[in-house]
Every structure is written in C-alpha cells, then in structure tokens.
Design a protein around this motif. Structure first.
Motif, PDB file in Angstrom:
ATOM      1  N   GLN A  37     -12.285  -4.241   0.532  1.00 16.65           N
ATOM      2  CA  GLN A  37     -12.078  -3.708   1.882  1.00 16.65           C
ATOM      3  C   GLN A  37     -11.459  -2.326   1.757  1.00 16.65           C
ATOM      4  O   GLN A  37     -10.459  -2.151   1.072  1.00 16.65           O
ATOM      5  CB  GLN A  37     -11.148  -4.616   2.687  1.00 16.65           C
ATOM      6  CG  GLN A  37     -11.729  -5.976   2.986  1.00 16.65           C
ATOM      7  CD  GLN A  37     -10.728  -6.904   3.642  1.00 16.65           C
ATOM      8  OE1 GLN A  37      -9.709  -6.472   4.152  1.00 16.65           O
ATOM      9  NE2 GLN A  37     -11.018  -8.190   3.598  1.00 16.65           N
ATOM     10  N   ARG A  38     -12.068  -1.358   2.448  1.00 14.28           N
ATOM     11  CA  ARG A  38     -11.574   0.018   2.450  1.00 14.28           C
ATOM     12  C   ARG A  38     -11.244   0.439   3.875  1.00 14.28           C
ATOM     13  O   ARG A  38     -11.842  -0.061   4.826  1.00 14.28           O
ATOM     14  CB  ARG A  38     -12.621   0.982   1.881  1.00 14.28           C
ATOM     15  CG  ARG A  38     -12.970   0.738   0.429  1.00 14.28           C
ATOM     16  CD  ARG A  38     -14.082   1.694   0.002  1.00 14.28           C
ATOM     17  NE  ARG A  38     -14.590   1.361  -1.309  1.00 14.28           N
ATOM     18  CZ  ARG A  38     -14.119   1.876  -2.441  1.00 14.28           C
ATOM     19  NH1 ARG A  38     -13.134   2.740  -2.401  1.00 14.28           N
ATOM     20  NH2 ARG A  38     -14.625   1.534  -3.602  1.00 14.28           N
ATOM     21  N   ASP A  39     -10.326   1.380   3.999  1.00 16.16           N
ATOM     22  CA  ASP A  39     -10.032   1.963   5.303  1.00 16.16           C
ATOM     23  C   ASP A  39     -11.283   2.702   5.774  1.00 16.16           C
ATOM     24  O   ASP A  39     -11.847   3.514   5.037  1.00 16.16           O
ATOM     25  CB  ASP A  39      -8.848   2.921   5.194  1.00 16.16           C
ATOM     26  CG  ASP A  39      -8.514   3.549   6.528  1.00 16.16           C
ATOM     27  OD1 ASP A  39      -9.089   4.625   6.825  1.00 16.16           O
ATOM     28  OD2 ASP A  39      -7.691   2.991   7.260  1.00 16.16           O
ATOM     29  N   ALA A  40     -11.718   2.422   6.993  1.00 18.26           N
ATOM     30  CA  ALA A  40     -12.983   2.973   7.497  1.00 18.26           C
ATOM     31  C   ALA A  40     -12.983   4.497   7.577  1.00 18.26           C
ATOM     32  O   ALA A  40     -14.008   5.134   7.401  1.00 18.26           O
ATOM     33  CB  ALA A  40     -13.290   2.385   8.867  1.00 18.26           C
ATOM     34  N   ILE A  41     -11.811   5.107   7.816  1.00 22.99           N
ATOM     35  CA  ILE A  41     -11.754   6.558   7.974  1.00 22.99           C
ATOM     36  C   ILE A  41     -11.335   7.245   6.680  1.00 22.99           C
ATOM     37  O   ILE A  41     -12.003   8.146   6.194  1.00 22.99           O
ATOM     38  CB  ILE A  41     -10.788   6.930   9.120  1.00 22.99           C
ATOM     39  CG1 ILE A  41     -11.338   6.360  10.433  1.00 22.99           C
ATOM     40  CG2 ILE A  41     -10.607   8.444   9.222  1.00 22.99           C
ATOM     41  CD1 ILE A  41     -10.387   6.357  11.575  1.00 22.99           C
ATOM     42  N   LYS A  42     -10.236   6.815   6.093  1.00 26.23           N
ATOM     43  CA  LYS A  42      -9.707   7.506   4.919  1.00 26.23           C
ATOM     44  C   LYS A  42     -10.305   7.014   3.604  1.00 26.23           C
ATOM     45  O   LYS A  42     -10.220   7.690   2.591  1.00 26.23           O
ATOM     46  CB  LYS A  42      -8.179   7.371   4.881  1.00 26.23           C
ATOM     47  CG  LYS A  42      -7.515   8.045   6.080  1.00 26.23           C
ATOM     48  CD  LYS A  42      -6.033   7.905   6.041  1.00 26.23           C
ATOM     49  CE  LYS A  42      -5.396   8.559   7.269  1.00 26.23           C
ATOM     50  NZ  LYS A  42      -3.970   8.311   7.351  1.00 26.23           N
ATOM     51  N   GLY A  43     -10.886   5.816   3.617  1.00 27.93           N
ATOM     52  CA  GLY A  43     -11.569   5.321   2.423  1.00 27.93           C
ATOM     53  C   GLY A  43     -10.673   4.703   1.370  1.00 27.93           C
ATOM     54  O   GLY A  43     -11.158   4.247   0.340  1.00 27.93           O
ATOM     55  N   PHE A  44      -9.352   4.631   1.604  1.00 29.68           N
ATOM     56  CA  PHE A  44      -8.490   4.049   0.577  1.00 29.68           C
ATOM     57  C   PHE A  44      -8.646   2.525   0.567  1.00 29.68           C
ATOM     58  O   PHE A  44      -9.083   1.910   1.534  1.00 29.68           O
ATOM     59  CB  PHE A  44      -7.021   4.470   0.744  1.00 29.68           C
ATOM     60  CG  PHE A  44      -6.385   4.037   2.042  1.00 29.68           C
ATOM     61  CD1 PHE A  44      -5.963   2.731   2.230  1.00 29.68           C
ATOM     62  CD2 PHE A  44      -6.200   4.950   3.071  1.00 29.68           C
ATOM     63  CE1 PHE A  44      -5.383   2.334   3.416  1.00 29.68           C
ATOM     64  CE2 PHE A  44      -5.619   4.557   4.270  1.00 29.68           C
ATOM     65  CZ  PHE A  44      -5.212   3.239   4.449  1.00 29.68           C
ATOM     66  N   ARG A  91       0.821  -1.213   0.000  1.00 29.49           N
ATOM     67  CA  ARG A  91       0.000   0.000   0.000  1.00 29.49           C
ATOM     68  C   ARG A  91       0.855   1.264   0.000  1.00 29.49           C
ATOM     69  O   ARG A  91       0.459   2.282  -0.564  1.00 29.49           O
ATOM     70  CB  ARG A  91      -0.974  -0.028   1.181  1.00 29.49           C
ATOM     71  CG  ARG A  91      -2.105  -1.043   0.988  1.00 29.49           C
ATOM     72  CD  ARG A  91      -3.212  -0.858   1.992  1.00 29.49           C
ATOM     73  NE  ARG A  91      -2.873  -1.396   3.286  1.00 29.49           N
ATOM     74  CZ  ARG A  91      -3.128  -2.643   3.698  1.00 29.49           C
ATOM     75  NH1 ARG A  91      -3.730  -3.478   2.883  1.00 29.49           N
ATOM     76  NH2 ARG A  91      -2.799  -3.027   4.904  1.00 29.49           N
ATOM     77  N   ARG A  92       2.037   1.195   0.637  1.00 25.85           N
ATOM     78  CA  ARG A  92       2.941   2.360   0.615  1.00 25.85           C
ATOM     79  C   ARG A  92       3.406   2.683  -0.807  1.00 25.85           C
ATOM     80  O   ARG A  92       3.685   3.817  -1.134  1.00 25.85           O
ATOM     81  CB  ARG A  92       4.168   2.093   1.501  1.00 25.85           C
ATOM     82  CG  ARG A  92       4.027   2.680   2.902  1.00 25.85           C
ATOM     83  CD  ARG A  92       5.362   2.853   3.598  1.00 25.85           C
ATOM     84  NE  ARG A  92       6.144   1.640   3.662  1.00 25.85           N
ATOM     85  CZ  ARG A  92       6.099   0.744   4.654  1.00 25.85           C
ATOM     86  NH1 ARG A  92       5.292   0.934   5.674  1.00 25.85           N
ATOM     87  NH2 ARG A  92       6.848  -0.325   4.634  1.00 25.85           N
ATOM     88  N   ASP A  93       3.449   1.652  -1.643  1.00 28.76           N
ATOM     89  CA  ASP A  93       3.836   1.837  -3.052  1.00 28.76           C
ATOM     90  C   ASP A  93       2.636   2.205  -3.926  1.00 28.76           C
ATOM     91  O   ASP A  93       2.688   2.056  -5.149  1.00 28.76           O
ATOM     92  CB  ASP A  93       4.483   0.559  -3.604  1.00 28.76           C
ATOM     93  CG  ASP A  93       5.865   0.323  -3.039  1.00 28.76           C
ATOM     94  OD1 ASP A  93       6.474   1.290  -2.543  1.00 28.76           O
ATOM     95  OD2 ASP A  93       6.342  -0.833  -3.092  1.00 28.76           O
ATOM     96  N   SER A  94       1.531   2.639  -3.312  1.00 29.77           N
ATOM     97  CA  SER A  94       0.282   3.000  -4.022  1.00 29.77           C
ATOM     98  C   SER A  94      -0.298   1.824  -4.800  1.00 29.77           C
ATOM     99  O   SER A  94      -0.866   1.989  -5.877  1.00 29.77           O
ATOM    100  CB  SER A  94       0.529   4.181  -4.974  1.00 29.77           C
ATOM    101  OG  SER A  94       0.943   5.302  -4.237  1.00 29.77           O
ATOM    102  N   LYS A  95      -0.135   0.642  -4.234  1.00 33.80           N
ATOM    103  CA  LYS A  95      -0.706  -0.558  -4.841  1.00 33.80           C
ATOM    104  C   LYS A  95      -1.639  -1.219  -3.830  1.00 33.80           C
ATOM    105  O   LYS A  95      -1.680  -0.840  -2.660  1.00 33.80           O
ATOM    106  CB  LYS A  95       0.401  -1.508  -5.281  1.00 33.80           C
ATOM    107  CG  LYS A  95       1.254  -0.881  -6.390  1.00 33.80           C
ATOM    108  CD  LYS A  95       2.300  -1.814  -6.900  1.00 33.80           C
ATOM    109  CE  LYS A  95       3.058  -1.129  -8.042  1.00 33.80           C
ATOM    110  NZ  LYS A  95       4.152  -1.929  -8.521  1.00 33.80           N
TER     111      LYS A  95
END
Length: 197
Positions: free
Chosen positions: A77-84, A23-27
C-alpha cells in the motif's frame, strides 16, 4: 533473482496512531503470514524496503530479532499522492517451495509498418516458480506482427523451472488496427444526422 536482507522488529502496537508513529520514524508497518502460522506484525526500514520493492517479486531475507525468515511481497500500500509506503504484506516462503506470482511482460521488436496499436491484455503473466528462483520478467518478440495478431500465454518462452499459472490460450498481447479513420467516419455520419434534423 536477487535476495535482499532486511532487519525487522516485531510490533505490539496497532491502529492508525501506531502506524503514523512508525512512518514518522521512516519505517513501514507490515505483516508476515503464511504456512499456517499466526500473522507476525513487523516494523521494517522504510528506505531499504522501498529500494527492495523496485525489483518485482523480490526475495526478502528478514532478520527478525535474531531469526531469519524468507518472504516475498504480496501486497503493497502506497500513499496515493506522495507515493511513500504505508503498509506491506509479506508471504512467508521456504527454499525449494513453489509459489504463484505475476511477472512483468516486456516486448522486443517493432510491429509491422502501419498505424497499429499494441494492447497489453495481461500486464503481468501469472506463473508458478520456486520461491528462490522467481524470474524478474519475461520478454516477447512482437517483430512484424500485424493487426489482428495476438500472443498467447503458451507462446511465451519461460525460464527453466517456471510454469504457467494461467490458461495456455489466455491472450497476453494483441495488435489492434488504428481507430483514427473509423472515428473520422463516425463523426461525419453524426454531422449528416444533425444536418438532416
């Protein structure tokens, strides 16, 4: 129905640490499964995948290190706060194959005059359609419907080649009478009870 091409790489690292690095690599980490084959763990381009998922039941053409596979999103699955995007499960499909999916229900028109509420009993309609011809949504006219009226699954016109994957008599939408007057009456009864005590 739109088909989106995405390049994907297989991955051999698993666990939270590996997922964070991806995810840090925008993947986005994902899994491709179906047709009785072993699940294939993938790394997908985050931004392109996010754009693709804006279309419900999008058909994704995956270029996996030189071989092409077709898939549809099964769980996201998305991050509950940021939505990513945190993870995606993809279902392997073949051209001509029928799949069961849920498609959004959109309404057209206005309810009859008066304070009515429209309840979406089913926000999405379960249907069976060819994997490469999944409808993006269905539209239902609510023009002139009054309190007590309901729209059943069998009342909805489906595109050719699409069939219901739910009971025909399942309620999709129903029109309710406004509750404001009833609530006010209940409150006054409550006040009387307090006064008597």
């Amino acid at each position: 129905m739109s088909e989106v091409k995405l390049a994907a790489q297989t991955r051999t690292e698993f666990g939270k640490g590996a997922a964070r690095r991806i995810r840090r690599d925008s993947k986005v980490p994902g899994v491709l499964y179906g047709h009785g084959v072993d699940p294939l763990h993938l790394t997908l381009p985050g931004h392109d995948l996010l754009l693709a998922l804006r279309t419900p039941n999008v058909l994704i053409s995956l270029d996996i290190e030189g071989r092409t596979e077709l898939a549809i999103p099964k769980a996201v699955q998305r991050d509950a706060i940021k939505g990513f995007l945190e993870h995606v499960d993809l279902l392997l499909v073949k051209r001509g194959e029928k799949v069961t999916v849920e498609i959004p229900v959109h309404t057209e028109g206005e309810l009859a005059p008066g304070a009515y509420l429209l309840e979406h009993v089913l926000n999405a309609l379960p249907v069976e359609a060819e994997a490469t011809h999944i409808p993006e949504s269905v539209s239902v006219s609510i023009e002139g419907l009054e309190a007590g009226a309901s729209v059943l699954a069998k009342d909805i016109t489906l595109p050719n080649g699409t069939t219901l994957a739910v009971e025909e008599d399942a309620v999709v939408l129903q029109v309710l009478a406004a509750q404001a007057e009833e609530s006010a009456g209940e409150e006054s009864e409550g006040d009387e009870a307090v006064a008597e005590a």
